[in-house]
Design an enzyme around this catalytic site. Structure first.
Site, PDB file in Angstrom:
ATOM      1  N   CYS A 116       0.818  -1.224   0.000  1.00 14.38           N
ATOM      2  CA  CYS A 116       0.000   0.000   0.000  1.00 14.38           C
ATOM      3  C   CYS A 116       0.848   1.269   0.000  1.00 14.38           C
ATOM      4  O   CYS A 116       0.339   2.353  -0.265  1.00 14.38           O
ATOM      5  CB  CYS A 116      -0.945  -0.010   1.194  1.00 14.38           C
ATOM      6  SG  CYS A 116      -2.015  -1.459   1.207  1.00 14.38           S
ATOM      7  N   HIS A 259      -3.471   7.017   2.814  1.00 15.63           N
ATOM      8  CA  HIS A 259      -3.890   5.713   2.298  1.00 15.63           C
ATOM      9  C   HIS A 259      -5.282   5.409   2.857  1.00 15.63           C
ATOM     10  O   HIS A 259      -5.549   5.610   4.035  1.00 15.63           O
ATOM     11  CB  HIS A 259      -2.872   4.658   2.735  1.00 15.63           C
ATOM     12  CG  HIS A 259      -3.249   3.265   2.389  1.00 15.63           C
ATOM     13  ND1 HIS A 259      -3.827   2.928   1.187  1.00 15.63           N
ATOM     14  CD2 HIS A 259      -3.149   2.098   3.094  1.00 15.63           C
ATOM     15  CE1 HIS A 259      -4.048   1.627   1.172  1.00 15.63           C
ATOM     16  NE2 HIS A 259      -3.653   1.110   2.311  1.00 15.63           N
ATOM     17  N   ASN A 289     -10.066  -0.442   0.408  1.00  8.32           N
ATOM     18  CA  ASN A 289      -8.608  -0.340   0.322  1.00  8.32           C
ATOM     19  C   ASN A 289      -8.159  -0.886  -1.039  1.00  8.32           C
ATOM     20  O   ASN A 289      -8.220  -2.086  -1.269  1.00  8.32           O
ATOM     21  CB  ASN A 289      -7.988  -1.151   1.475  1.00  8.32           C
ATOM     22  CG  ASN A 289      -6.462  -1.158   1.433  1.00  8.32           C
ATOM     23  OD1 ASN A 289      -5.853  -0.624   0.501  1.00  8.32           O
ATOM     24  ND2 ASN A 289      -5.863  -1.774   2.433  1.00  8.32           N
TER      25      ASN A 289
HETATM   26  C1  LIG Z   1      -9.770  -5.495  10.039  1.00 11.46           C
HETATM   27  C2  LIG Z   1     -10.444  -4.473  10.902  1.00 11.46           C
HETATM   28  C3  LIG Z   1     -11.503  -3.723  10.135  1.00 11.46           C
HETATM   29  C4  LIG Z   1     -11.098  -5.166  12.099  1.00 11.46           C
HETATM   30  O1  LIG Z   1     -11.740  -4.231  12.931  1.00 11.46           O
HETATM   31  P1  LIG Z   1     -11.521  -4.274  14.501  1.00 11.46           P
HETATM   32  O2  LIG Z   1     -12.407  -3.272  15.082  1.00 11.46           O
HETATM   33  O3  LIG Z   1     -10.051  -4.161  14.732  1.00 11.46           O
HETATM   34  O4  LIG Z   1     -12.051  -5.685  14.848  1.00 11.46           O
HETATM   35  P2  LIG Z   1     -11.301  -6.837  15.656  1.00 11.46           P
HETATM   36  O5  LIG Z   1     -10.233  -7.421  14.783  1.00 11.46           O
HETATM   37  O6  LIG Z   1     -10.888  -6.294  16.983  1.00 11.46           O
HETATM   38  O7  LIG Z   1     -12.470  -7.861  15.818  1.00 11.46           O
HETATM   39  C5  LIG Z   1     -13.599  -7.582  16.632  1.00 11.46           C
HETATM   40  C6  LIG Z   1     -14.630  -8.644  16.394  1.00 11.46           C
HETATM   41  O8  LIG Z   1     -15.253  -8.411  15.114  1.00 11.46           O
HETATM   42  C7  LIG Z   1     -15.234  -9.620  14.381  1.00 11.46           C
HETATM   43  N1  LIG Z   1     -15.181  -9.316  12.943  1.00 11.46           N
HETATM   44  C8  LIG Z   1     -14.085  -9.164  12.184  1.00 11.46           C
HETATM   45  N2  LIG Z   1     -14.452  -8.924  10.921  1.00 11.46           N
HETATM   46  C9  LIG Z   1     -15.803  -8.901  10.898  1.00 11.46           C
HETATM   47  C10 LIG Z   1     -16.760  -8.674   9.893  1.00 11.46           C
HETATM   48  N3  LIG Z   1     -16.419  -8.444   8.612  1.00 11.46           N
HETATM   49  N4  LIG Z   1     -18.057  -8.721  10.226  1.00 11.46           N
HETATM   50  C11 LIG Z   1     -18.457  -8.965  11.488  1.00 11.46           C
HETATM   51  N5  LIG Z   1     -17.578  -9.175  12.492  1.00 11.46           N
HETATM   52  C12 LIG Z   1     -16.271  -9.138  12.199  1.00 11.46           C
HETATM   53  C13 LIG Z   1     -14.020 -10.359  14.862  1.00 11.46           C
HETATM   54  O9  LIG Z   1     -14.123 -11.723  14.581  1.00 11.46           O
HETATM   55  C14 LIG Z   1     -14.053 -10.058  16.327  1.00 11.46           C
HETATM   56  O10 LIG Z   1     -14.967 -10.938  16.940  1.00 11.46           O
HETATM   57  P3  LIG Z   1     -14.646 -11.564  18.366  1.00 11.46           P
HETATM   58  O11 LIG Z   1     -14.561 -10.411  19.303  1.00 11.46           O
HETATM   59  O12 LIG Z   1     -15.822 -12.447  18.583  1.00 11.46           O
HETATM   60  O13 LIG Z   1     -13.347 -12.279  18.201  1.00 11.46           O
HETATM   61  C15 LIG Z   1      -9.418  -3.446  11.472  1.00 11.46           C
HETATM   62  O14 LIG Z   1      -8.599  -4.094  12.404  1.00 11.46           O
HETATM   63  C16 LIG Z   1      -8.568  -2.822  10.430  1.00 11.46           C
HETATM   64  O15 LIG Z   1      -9.023  -1.982   9.688  1.00 11.46           O
HETATM   65  N6  LIG Z   1      -7.261  -3.165  10.420  1.00 11.46           N
HETATM   66  C17 LIG Z   1      -6.307  -2.560   9.544  1.00 11.46           C
HETATM   67  C18 LIG Z   1      -6.474  -3.071   8.176  1.00 11.46           C
HETATM   68  C19 LIG Z   1      -5.422  -2.553   7.278  1.00 11.46           C
HETATM   69  O16 LIG Z   1      -4.964  -1.471   7.467  1.00 11.46           O
HETATM   70  N7  LIG Z   1      -5.050  -3.368   6.324  1.00 11.46           N
HETATM   71  C20 LIG Z   1      -4.183  -3.129   5.260  1.00 11.46           C
HETATM   72  C21 LIG Z   1      -2.999  -2.427   5.625  1.00 11.46           C
HETATM   73  S1  LIG Z   1      -2.633  -1.373   4.382  1.00 11.46           S
END
Ligand SMILES: CC(C)(COP(=O)(O)OP(=O)(O)OC[C@H]1O[C@@H](n2cnc3c(N)ncnc32)[C@H](O)[C@@H]1OP(=O)(O)O)[C@@H](O)C(=O)NCCC(=O)NCCS
Length: 332
Positions: A116, A259, A289
Site C-alpha cells: 500500500c 492511504h 482499500n
Molecule cells: C480489520 C479491521 C476492520 C477489524 O476491525 P476491529 O475493530 O479491529 O475488529 P477486531 O479485529 O478487533 O475484531 C472484533 C470482532 O469483530 C469480528 N469481525 C471481524 N471482521 C468482521 C466482519 N467483517 N463482520 C463482522 N464481524 C467481524 C471479529 O471476529 C471479532 O470478533 P470476536 O470479538 O468475537 O473475536 C481493522 O482491524 C482494520 O481496519 N485493520 C487494519 C487493516 C489494514 O490497514 N489493512 C491493510 C494495511 S494497508
C-alpha cells in the site's frame, strides 16, 4: 534548465472497474453485516474487476487520463514506474503492459513492490530520475486488484479490499519551491513481512486469471488488529513529522491524502495530531482499500474536485504490507 530541478505533478488520472460490490454482498459468504463494516471501517462499497480486466487494463486507462490531463502524448514519456502487488504476470511487468498499451517509445519500464506504500516509493523513483536529469517526464502508476486474492471465508480481511488504478505524470521543473519537496520512506521486514508472526501476507501470484477455487493458500492474509495499531501509530508519526517540517519551512499543508483503509485509522491520527479534519481527502467509503492505487485515486479525485490548486502543498501518507510506510510533500 541550469539551476536545481524538481519533479512537478503535471497530470493525474484514475480508473475503477464498473462492478460495484456492496457490503451486503459479503453476507452471502461470511457472517457479517453492512452495519458492522460501515461502523468498523467506513466502507460502504468497493469495485471489483470483471473477467477481462486486470491491474494492467485499469493502469492503461488511468495513464491515458493522466497524460490527457498533462496535455501530453505517450511518446513524450521517458520512463514508466508501476507500483503493484497484483501484477498481470511476473514477466512482462505491468509497467511493460502499460508501455505496450500506450504505444510508448522503448523507454525504461519497471514494476515496484511495496504494497500500500508502493505508489509513494514509485513517486520517489520518478523524483530521483528527474532530479538527476536522467528523465524529464515520468509516468508513475499505482494499480492493484486485491479482489483476485481475497479469501471469501475470512471476514476479517475480505471486506476491506477493492480494485483500481491511479496514475500521475511527473515533469521536470526549475520553478523554485515547486514540485516534490521531501520524501520519507521506511520498511521493517522483521516486524511484518516474514516468519510466523507476519502481519500481512500475500503469496507470490499473478492475477491475469481469476484464482482457481482449490488454491486457497494463494489468498491474502492479515492480522487486522495488529495492523490497525501499526497503521494508526505510523500515520500519527508521519503526519506530525510533516506538520513540523512545514512549520519550519513556513508552509501550510492544504490537503492531506492518506492511504484509504479505515476511517477509524484516519480519525485517530487527526485527533492525535490536531490536523484539521476539513483538509483531509477521504474516499474509502466508495472504494475500500485499493492498496497501491489508493493514494493516486484519491489524489486524482482531489485534483479534479479542485481541493488543491497550483501553489498549494499536499501531503501524501501511506502504510501497508512489508511492513512499509512513508510520506511525501508536494507543492503543486
Ligand atoms: C480489520 C479491521 C476492520 C477489524 O476491525 P476491529 O475493530 O479491529 O475488529 P477486531 O479485529 O478487533 O475484531 C472484533 C470482532 O469483530 C469480528 N469481525 C471481524 N471482521 C468482521 C466482519 N467483517 N463482520 C463482522 N464481524 C467481524 C471479529 O471476529 C471479532 O470478533 P470476536 O470479538 O468475537 O473475536 C481493522 O482491524 C482494520 O481496519 N485493520 C487494519 C487493516 C489494514 O490497514 N489493512 C491493510 C494495511 S494497508
Amino acid at each position: 534548465m541550469n539551476g536545481s530541478i524538481a519533479a512537478a505533478l503535471r497530470g493525474t488520472g484514475s480508473s475503477l472497474p464498473g462492478r460495484v460490490v456492496t457490503n451486503d454482498w459479503f453476507t452471502n459468504y461470511v457472517e457479517t453485516s453492512d452495519e458492522w463494516i460501515r461502523t468498523r471501517t467506513g466502507i460502504r462499497e468497493r469495485r471489483f474487476v470483471g473477467p477481462n480486466e486486470t491491474s494492467g487494463t485499469l493502469a492503461i486507462e488511468a495513464s491515458r487520463q493522466a497524460l490527457a490531463a498533462a496535455g501530453m502524448t505517450p511518446d513524450e514519456l521517458d520512463m514508466i514506474v508501476c507500483a503493484t502487488v497484483t501484477p498481470d504476470h511476473m514477466c512482462p511487468s505491468t509497467a511493460c503492459v502499460i508501455q505496450a498499451g500506450l504505444g510508448c517509445r522503448p523507454i525504461p519500464a519497471m514494476d515496484l513492490s511495496a504494497a500500500c506504500t508502493g505508489f509513494l516509493y514509485a513517486l520517489s523513483v520518478g523524483d530521483q530520475f528527474i532530479r538527476t536529469r536522467s528523465a524529464k517526464n515520468v509516468l508513475v502508476v499505482g494499480a492493484d486488484i486485491l479482489s483476485r486474492t481475497i479469501d471469501l471465508t475470512d471476514r476479517n480481511t475480505c471486506i476491506l479490499f477493492g480494485d483500481g488504478a491511479g496514475a500521475v505524470v511527473l515533469s521536470a521543473t526549475d520553478t523554485p519551491d515547486h514540485g516534490i519537496r521531501s520524501v520519507k520512506l521506511f520498511a521493517d521486514g522483521a516486524a511484518g513481512g516474514v516468519g510466523a508472526d507476519r502481519l500481512i501476507h500475500l503469496p507470490a501470484k499473478v492475477t491475469l486469471q481469476p484464482p482457481a477455487a482449490e488454491k486457497q493458500r494463494d489468498h491474502i492474509w492479515m492480522n487486522g488488529r495488529e495492523v490497525f495499531k501499526f497503521a494508526v501509530q505510523r500515520m500519527i508519526e508521519l503526519t506530525q513529522d510533516a506538520m513540523d517540517e512545514c512549520g519550519r519551512l513556513g508552509l501550510e499543508i492544504k490537503l492531506l491524502i492518506p492511504h484509504q483503509v479505515n476511517q477509524r485509522i484516519i480519525d485517530a491520527a487527526l485527533e492525535r495530531t490536531g490536523f484539521p479534519t476539513d483538509r483531509v481527502m477521504v474516499n474509502l467509503s466508495n472504494y475500500g482499500n485499493t492498496s497501491g492505487a489508493s493514494v493516486p485515486i484519491a489524489l486524482d479525485e482531489a485534483m479534479r474536485a479542485g481541493r488543491a490548486t497550483p501553489g498549494d502543498t499536499v501531503l501524501l501518507v501511506a502504510f501497508g504490507g512489508g511492513l512499509t510506510w512513508g510520506s511525501l510533500l508536494l507543492t503543486l
